[in-house]
Scaffold this active site. Structure first.
Site, PDB file in Angstrom:
ATOM      1  N   GLY A 197      83.978   9.573  15.212  1.00  0.00           N
ATOM      2  CA  GLY A 197      83.402   8.387  15.841  1.00  0.00           C
ATOM      3  C   GLY A 197      84.135   7.127  15.420  1.00  0.00           C
ATOM      4  N   ASP A 198      83.385   6.172  14.833  1.00  0.00           N
ATOM      5  CA  ASP A 198      84.002   4.917  14.378  1.00  0.00           C
ATOM      6  C   ASP A 198      84.186   4.916  12.866  1.00  0.00           C
ATOM      7  OD1 ASP A 198      81.141   4.803  14.040  1.00  0.00           O
ATOM      8  OD2 ASP A 198      81.343   2.663  13.626  1.00  0.00           O
ATOM      9  N   GLU A 199      84.217   6.102  12.252  1.00  0.00           N
ATOM     10  CA  GLU A 199      84.381   6.210  10.800  1.00  0.00           C
ATOM     11  C   GLU A 199      85.851   6.464  10.451  1.00  0.00           C
ATOM     12  OE1 GLU A 199      81.818   9.305   9.447  1.00  0.00           O
ATOM     13  OE2 GLU A 199      80.074   8.502  10.501  1.00  0.00           O
TER      14      GLU A 199
END
Length: 309
Positions: free
Chosen positions: A225-227
């Site tokens: 994801g956005d990690e």
């Protein structure tokens, strides 16, 4: 006399069978896309197939009786020598070696097979195969398995191996290291507003800016994801970690151009700094995650540094 004629005829028939067998063997070996030779204990060629002509311009008949070094020189022999003598001790061995000259540039797998009579090794059968394309394909498959398809960064699977290797290097060099965790602030809102296509463009631009904000020796990965995460080696102080944090925040300050529209994107950043060499991947991750939570709790768009005790 009859018995003598029979013996002569039988001997001629045996010679013909032997010659036919050798011709068949020669035809097969000359047409295989493999370099095949037999080298005795004195490193002299006793057999060489036609591929020697194609690969090296060496006529097989002219090789017989000559040593490998006489034909190809010391530089050619040096990297192969230890494997040949291991073969003479009865071991089947192989190596990959690069061959580059005016006419070719290939990666070759060389297999040494001992020729035994009883317990005595008489010489070595040597099979050399061009594995250039195969190794390139293997490398490409490995890259695909270790790379995030969207951003081109290392993926979670590769990150775990890279972090383990970095921790090992820190142990050997006795140099501090750090681990950075990053989340894109309000990424769900970005996805909901811009759609997944717009969200993907944000992730790609975010990745580019991360990579541009750190050293070439630092390792940037996308976990999911956005990690994101960054492995920092040879970071000698908390102050250096703070400098990295400042650069990462500044890298996102300019609005992103997403599908032709400006969009403000920021990140929350947690940095775990380890001044000693005893920390495990789990300990580093725990402290980086705690620092990241601290940055989020403080209002996002900032960094926090946590020292590993």
């Amino acid at each position: 006399m009859h018995g003598g004629r029979f013996d002569i005829s039988e001997r001629k028939a045996s010679e013909i069978r032997q010659r036919d067998s050798e011709e068949r063997l020669r035809t097969i070996t000359d047409n295989l896309p493999v370099l095949i030779s037999y080298i005795d204990r004195d490193t002299r060629f006793q057999f060489a197939n036609a591929m020697h002509k194609e690969w090296y311009g060496a006529c097989p008949a002219e090789l017989i009786g000559k040593t490998v070094e006489e034909v190809f020189g010391r530089e050619f022999c040096a990297p192969r020598e230890a494997y040949f003598y291991r073969c003479l001790e009865g071991e089947t061995v192989q190596l990959d070696i690069a061959i580059a000259n005016e006419t070719t540039n290939r990666l070759v797998n060389i297999l040494f097979i001992p020729h035994k009579r009883g317990d005595v090794v008489q010489g070595a059968y040597v099979l050399s195969t061009d594995v250039t394309a195969t190794r390139q394909q293997e490398h490409q498959l490995t890259e695909l398995a270790n790379t995030d398809a969207l951003t081109g960064l290392h993926n979670r699977r590769h990150y775990e191996a890279l972090l383990a290797a970095a921790i090992e290097r820190a142990g050997r060099s006795k140099r501090p290291m750090a681990l950075v965790y990053l989340d894109i602030d309000h990424f769900k809102t970005i996805n909901d507003t811009l759609g997944h296509g717009g969200g993907d463009e944000v992730l790609k631009e975010f990745s580019r800016r991360l990579t541009g904000a750190v050293r070439k020796t630092d390792t940037v990965c996308r976990l999911a994801g956005d990690e994101f995460t960054i492995i920092l080696e040879n970071v000698d102080s908390v102050a250096e970690c703070e400098t990295v944090g400042q650069k990462l925040v500044a890298a996102m300050a300019l609005a992103f151009d997403i599908l032709g529209h400006p969009w403000n994107v920021s990140a929350s950043i947690g940095i775990a700094w380890c001044p000693h060499q005893a920390a495990t991947a789990h300990v580093l991750a725990t402290h980086a995650d705690a620092a990241l939570y601290g940055a989020k709790h403080a209002g996002k768009n900032q960094y926090r540094v946590a020292g590993v005790p």
